[in-house]
Design a protein around this motif. Structure first.
Motif, short mmCIF file in Angstrom:
data_model
loop_
_atom_site.label_atom_id
_atom_site.label_comp_id
_atom_site.label_asym_id
_atom_site.label_seq_id
_atom_site.Cartn_x
_atom_site.Cartn_y
_atom_site.Cartn_z
N MET A 180 0.86 -1.19 0.00
CA MET A 180 0.00 0.00 0.00
C MET A 180 0.89 1.23 0.00
O MET A 180 1.71 1.42 0.90
CB MET A 180 -0.92 0.01 1.23
N VAL A 181 0.74 2.05 -1.02
CA VAL A 181 1.51 3.29 -1.15
C VAL A 181 0.67 4.45 -0.62
O VAL A 181 -0.48 4.63 -1.03
CB VAL A 181 1.89 3.54 -2.63
N ILE A 182 1.24 5.23 0.28
CA ILE A 182 0.56 6.40 0.83
C ILE A 182 1.32 7.65 0.39
O ILE A 182 2.48 7.84 0.75
CB ILE A 182 0.48 6.34 2.37
N GLY A 183 0.66 8.48 -0.39
CA GLY A 183 1.24 9.74 -0.84
C GLY A 183 0.77 10.91 0.00
O GLY A 183 0.24 10.73 1.11
N GLU A 184 0.94 12.11 -0.54
CA GLU A 184 0.64 13.32 0.23
C GLU A 184 -0.78 13.82 -0.01
O GLU A 184 -1.62 13.81 0.87
CB GLU A 184 1.66 14.39 -0.09
N ASN A 223 4.79 10.61 12.82
CA ASN A 223 4.99 11.86 13.56
C ASN A 223 6.43 12.34 13.43
O ASN A 223 7.01 12.88 14.37
CB ASN A 223 4.61 11.69 15.04
N GLN A 224 7.00 12.15 12.25
CA GLN A 224 8.35 12.59 11.95
C GLN A 224 8.37 13.20 10.54
O GLN A 224 7.51 12.88 9.71
CB GLN A 224 9.34 11.43 11.98
N GLN A 225 9.37 14.03 10.29
CA GLN A 225 9.58 14.54 8.95
C GLN A 225 11.07 14.66 8.68
O GLN A 225 11.89 14.51 9.58
CB GLN A 225 8.89 15.88 8.75
N ILE A 256 12.34 13.63 4.98
CA ILE A 256 12.31 12.42 4.18
C ILE A 256 13.69 12.00 3.69
O ILE A 256 13.98 10.80 3.57
CB ILE A 256 11.33 12.59 2.98
N LEU A 257 14.58 12.95 3.45
CA LEU A 257 15.92 12.59 2.97
C LEU A 257 16.72 11.88 4.07
O LEU A 257 17.65 11.12 3.76
CB LEU A 257 16.67 13.83 2.49
N ARG A 258 16.35 12.12 5.30
CA ARG A 258 16.99 11.42 6.41
C ARG A 258 16.29 10.09 6.71
O ARG A 258 16.93 9.10 7.09
CB ARG A 258 16.97 12.32 7.65
N LEU A 259 14.97 10.06 6.55
CA LEU A 259 14.19 8.88 6.91
C LEU A 259 14.19 7.81 5.82
O LEU A 259 14.05 6.62 6.13
CB LEU A 259 12.73 9.29 7.19
N ARG A 260 14.34 8.21 4.57
CA ARG A 260 14.16 7.26 3.47
C ARG A 260 15.17 6.11 3.56
O ARG A 260 16.29 6.28 4.02
CB ARG A 260 14.30 7.95 2.12
N GLY A 261 14.71 4.97 3.12
CA GLY A 261 15.59 3.81 3.05
C GLY A 261 15.66 2.98 4.31
O GLY A 261 16.21 1.88 4.29
N ASP A 262 15.13 3.47 5.43
CA ASP A 262 15.18 2.73 6.69
C ASP A 262 13.79 2.21 7.04
O ASP A 262 12.85 2.99 7.22
CB ASP A 262 15.69 3.63 7.83
N ASN A 265 7.20 13.55 2.82
CA ASN A 265 7.16 14.02 4.20
C ASN A 265 5.78 13.91 4.84
O ASN A 265 5.66 13.52 6.01
CB ASN A 265 7.62 15.49 4.26
N THR A 266 4.73 14.26 4.10
CA THR A 266 3.40 14.27 4.71
C THR A 266 2.98 12.91 5.24
O THR A 266 2.48 12.81 6.37
CB THR A 266 2.37 14.82 3.71
N PRO A 267 3.17 11.80 4.49
CA PRO A 267 2.85 10.49 5.07
C PRO A 267 3.69 10.16 6.30
O PRO A 267 3.21 9.49 7.22
CB PRO A 267 3.12 9.52 3.92
N CYS A 268 4.94 10.62 6.31
CA CYS A 268 5.78 10.37 7.49
C CYS A 268 5.29 11.15 8.69
O CYS A 268 5.32 10.65 9.82
CB CYS A 268 7.23 10.73 7.17
N ILE A 269 4.80 12.36 8.46
CA ILE A 269 4.23 13.14 9.55
C ILE A 269 2.98 12.45 10.09
O ILE A 269 2.78 12.33 11.30
CB ILE A 269 3.90 14.57 9.08
#
Length: 265
Positions: free
Chosen positions: A116-120, A214-216, A218-224, A206-210
């Motif tokens: 399931m892909v969640i976009g903004e 509850n984080q933003q 995306i360049l730091r979060l991606r891939g993990d 970023n919006t799905p991560c928020i």
């Protein structure tokens, strides 16, 4: 008959009076004074006004935002199917975005898909068609997942994608969703994940991560890999970012290979 204006017994016409005012202003007289001196030390004491009648304090304002989130939670929880959830979310009138959007964009792809892909939020083309990820970014998304054998139109759930957004209505000018808007749609998104029952989640941007973490950043979060809504979740850069920054496609390909390995494709 008009009164003849005078100044200490001398008649003044308008032009003369104006000339006198200008002359006094040039001399530095910039405040009007009384004709006779005033002894301010001989003025009566200032009268203390009577106290105003006691007024009951106004009632504490209601936390309207919390009330609306509670309403959204109740509407989402009452939906037992994806169709019922779409109907409930579209009927939720407390978010102003729906007033300026052309179409409600709920989801696309195959319900029951492993991914399931969640976009903004919908963009212009999505708003026109009423489907998420159908513009240039959506076309790139299709090519990306096709490279690992996944597609939104796949009949087999093993090879299918199910796609949605945090917000189902397009923000004006494609601006980023606001925190209050995300909070209002979060109960519907959480229920959406529960009813779709994917195996893993892809948080696109970023919006799905928020919303989900509850984080933003995306360049730091991606891939993990992490966990969102009780499921394994992988943050990835949004295809719109990849269109603007082609060099980032290398990291996106690494993320896709991680998804493929996770699914055993």
């Amino acid at each position: 008959m008009t009164a003849d204006p005078t100044y200490r017994g001398f008649a003044l016409d308008a032009q003369t009076a104006l000339a006198l005012l200008q002359w006094q202003a040039e001399l530095g007289a910039d405040e009007p004074c009384l004709d006779d001196p005033l002894d301010r030390y001989d003025l009566p004491d200032r009268v203390t006004p009577a106290p105003a009648a006691a007024v009951a304090p106004p009632p504490a304002p209601r936390d309207e935002g919390r009330d609306l989130v509670t309403l959204a939670e109740g509407m989402a929880a009452g939906a037992t199917t994806l169709a019922a959830l779409a109907e409930a979310q579209e009927a939720f009138e407390a978010i102003d975005l729906r007033k300026g959007a052309r179409n409600f964009c709920f989801a696309d792809g195959r319900p029951g898909a492993r991914v399931m892909v969640i976009g903004e939020a919908p963009g212009e083309e999505e708003d026109l068609q009423g489907r998420p990820f159908v513009g240039r970014a959506g076309q790139l998304l299709d090519r990306m997942f096709a490279a690992i054998g996944l597609a939104r139109d796949a009949v087999d759930a093993e090879r299918a994608l199910y796609i949605t957004n945090v917000l189902p209505w397009r923000p004006p000018g494609n601006r980023r969703p606001e925190p209050a808007e995300i909070a209002l749609m979060l109960p519907f998104l959480r229920r959406h994940v529960e009813l779709a029952q994917p195996e893993i989640l892809i948080l696109m941007g970023n919006t799905p991560c928020i919303a989900a973490l509850n984080q933003q950043g995306i360049l730091r979060l991606r891939g993990d890999w992490t966990e969102a809504f009780g499921l394994p979740a992988l943050p990835m850069t949004h295809p719109a970012y990849l269109l603007r920054t082609p060099l980032a496609k290398r990291e996106a390909w690494a993320d896709l290979l991680s998804v493929s390995a996770r699914l055993g494709l």
